[in-house]
Design an enzyme around this catalytic site. Structure first.
Site, short mmCIF file in Angstrom:
data_model
loop_
_atom_site.label_atom_id
_atom_site.label_comp_id
_atom_site.label_asym_id
_atom_site.label_seq_id
_atom_site.Cartn_x
_atom_site.Cartn_y
_atom_site.Cartn_z
CD GLU A 108 -2.76 -1.25 2.40
OE1 GLU A 108 -3.97 -1.44 2.29
OE2 GLU A 108 -2.19 -1.20 3.49
CB CYS A 121 3.14 7.35 3.35
SG CYS A 121 3.61 6.11 4.55
CB CYS A 128 7.28 -5.41 8.92
SG CYS A 128 8.71 -4.65 9.72
CB CYS A 132 6.48 -2.47 16.41
SG CYS A 132 8.17 -2.22 15.83
CB CYS A 135 3.16 -1.68 13.93
SG CYS A 135 3.26 -1.53 12.15
CB SER A 213 10.49 6.22 9.14
OG SER A 213 10.07 5.84 10.43
CB CYS A 357 0.91 6.45 11.10
SG CYS A 357 2.55 6.83 10.67
N1 SAH Z 1 9.47 0.40 9.85
C1 SAH Z 1 9.70 1.77 9.91
C2 SAH Z 1 8.81 2.58 8.98
C3 SAH Z 1 7.37 2.20 8.91
S1 SAH Z 1 6.35 2.52 10.28
C4 SAH Z 1 9.60 2.27 11.33
O1 SAH Z 1 9.16 1.54 12.19
O2 SAH Z 1 10.02 3.41 11.55
C5 SAH Z 1 6.09 4.29 10.25
C6 SAH Z 1 5.74 4.88 11.60
O3 SAH Z 1 4.41 4.53 12.03
C7 SAH Z 1 6.66 4.41 12.70
O4 SAH Z 1 7.06 5.47 13.54
C8 SAH Z 1 5.77 3.47 13.45
O5 SAH Z 1 6.24 3.24 14.74
C9 SAH Z 1 4.44 4.18 13.39
N2 SAH Z 1 3.29 3.33 13.71
C10 SAH Z 1 3.17 1.99 13.53
N3 SAH Z 1 1.96 1.57 13.94
C11 SAH Z 1 1.29 2.64 14.37
C12 SAH Z 1 -0.04 2.85 14.87
N4 SAH Z 1 -0.89 1.84 14.97
N5 SAH Z 1 -0.41 4.10 15.22
C13 SAH Z 1 0.46 5.13 15.06
N6 SAH Z 1 1.71 5.01 14.57
C14 SAH Z 1 2.13 3.78 14.24
FE1 SF4 Z 2 7.80 -2.98 11.06
FE2 SF4 Z 2 5.63 -1.67 11.92
FE3 SF4 Z 2 7.73 -1.98 13.53
FE4 SF4 Z 2 7.92 -0.30 11.45
S1 SF4 Z 2 6.54 -0.08 13.22
S2 SF4 Z 2 9.42 -1.85 12.09
S3 SF4 Z 2 6.64 -1.41 9.95
S4 SF4 Z 2 6.42 -3.63 12.71
#
Ligand code: SAH
Ligand code: SF4
Length: 372
Positions: A108, A121, A128, A132, A135, A213, A357
């Site tokens: 996406e 974006c 991934c 996290c 996420c 990022s 995000c």
């Molecule tokens: N993997 C990279 C880039 C993709 S995520 C990273 O982790 O930086 C982009 C941003 O969205 C990151 O800061 C991530 O922590 C944030 N993010 C992920 N899930 C989210 C959520 N459910 N609500 C708000 N921000 C989120």
């Molecule tokens: Fe992967 Fe989501 Fe963690 Fe970014 S925030 S490293 S996309 S699991």
């Protein structure tokens, strides 16, 4: 008979090599094998592709007819298949983009319009590997990393939609690697894509308008400065290792202190080209949003050229967290600013189409439900 002819045409189209995403030296090398090509042909093709958005070699009218036909028989200019395009109530757009090799190869990209610009974006991987806990993408296993062609293709799709070719002021002004995936776990391809996107004879996106990022892949953080010199964002989300271990499991490998050390190295390498490093901090109700954590954040970041971006948690089906109350986010932001660190709160965009995000996920099941 007709069907067989269609299949063989399709097979021929698939066999053609895609020129999108090749670096200029790679394109030069590729076209050098064509007898009709001249030394400057690659440069001409490059400008047609990236300045004018031409996808059909027949439209490259400053090339001879024979050369155009030869190019057409060997190559294609393909951005990816747009499987679904959605527009949210706030005009955020989301594209589900598929790539030819496998029906599961879908990502996406999201275009977020602002009054006088728009931020694209993009995704760097399908799924991934990092999981996290807040996420949505992290719940989808890594299927594969994207190629440079697939990263540049996401830009080309958005640029075409925005009519950004042959114009001096483009709509898609900024690009962030904040879609699916961890860009530093696919650095070679992401780096090549950035080189294509910033080439001044083509798309010419200014380097400081591209942000990579990362959740903290320490060994490669300095490369964001030394290889391509673009902006950096760090997904921090916690001020203590015990909590960050839970939110961002990569912290167990690369803890907070060494992430911040790598940021210092990045800032030194950027020198006076440098912009502030963005520290993303997702606001999770009762988890990381206390006033003392805001003060800890100031202590951690005071020495760096930093900008804190507070992201109200974007919920997704099955998530275990809740978004912090707006008053709490405001108070947190005030403490950070009063501590002398720049701070903004990210407004959620495109939530109604799951484009905000951390809401991106393109599992086969979800894709099926979207397409039907
Ligand atoms: N993997 C990279 C880039 C993709 S995520 C990273 O982790 O930086 C982009 C941003 O969205 C990151 O800061 C991530 O922590 C944030 N993010 C992920 N899930 C989210 C959520 N459910 N609500 C708000 N921000 C989120
Ligand atoms: Fe992967 Fe989501 Fe963690 Fe970014 S925030 S490293 S996309 S699991």
């Amino acid at each position: 008979m007709l069907r067989r002819r269609c299949y063989s045409r399709l097979a021929a189209a698939l066999a053609k090599k895609n020129l999108i995403g090749l670096s200029l030296p790679q394109l030069q090398h590729e076209l050098a094998t064509i007898p009709e090509a001249r030394k400057y042909t690659a440069q001409q093709v490059w400008e047609h592709m990236y300045r004018r958005g031409i996808t059909d070699f027949q439209g490259m009218t400053n090339l001879s007819k024979t050369l155009r036909s030869e190019l057409d028989s060997r190559y294609k200019i393909h951005y990816g298949h747009v499987q679904l395009a959605q527009v949210s109530r706030d005009q955020t757009r989301k594209w589900l983009v598929g790539f030819a090799d496998d029906p599961r190869a879908v990502v996406e990209s999201v275009l977020i319009p602002e009054p006088d610009r728009a931020t694209l974006c993009v995704s760097s991987q399908i799924g991934c590997s990092l999981q996290c806990s807040f996420c949505h993408t992290g719940t989808q296993k890594l299927f594969r990393s994207l190629t440079a062609s697939e990263v540049v293709g996401q830009y080309m799709i958005a640029a075409k939609e925005a009519n950004d070719f042959n114009v001096t002021k483009k709509t898609v002004s900024n690009m962030v690697f904040m879609g699916q995936g961890e860009p530093l776990y696919n650095w070679r391809q992401v780096r090549q894509a950035i080189q294509v996107l910033t080439d001044t004879n083509g798309i010419a996106m200014p380097k400081h308008k591209i942000t990579v990022s990362t959740s903290g892949v320490v060994p490669l953080i300095p490369n964001v400065a030394s290889d391509v010199g673009v902006s950096l964002a760090i997904s921090l989300h916690a001020t203590r290792n015990d909590l960050r271990d839970v939110l961002v499991p990569l912290n167990k490998t690369f803890p907070l202190e060494i992430v911040l050390e790598a940021c210092t190295t990045y800032a030194q390498l950027m020198g006076n080209r440098g912009r502030r490093i963005t520290f993303e901090y997702v606001m999770l109700d009762g988890v990381n949003d206390s006033q003392s954590e805001a003060r800890d954040l100031v202590r951690l970041l005071r020495q760096l050229p930093s900008h804190v971006n507070l992201i109200p948690f974007n919920p997704w089906p099955g998530s275990i967290y809740r978004t912090s109350k707006p008053e709490k986010i405001e108070k947190f932001a005030r403490i950070v600013m009063e501590g002398g660190v720049h701070c903004t709160v990210r407004r959620p965009r495109g939530q109604d189409i799951m484009a905000a995000c951390g809401q991106l996920k393109s599992s086969a099941e979800k894709k099926r439900s979207l397409v039907t």
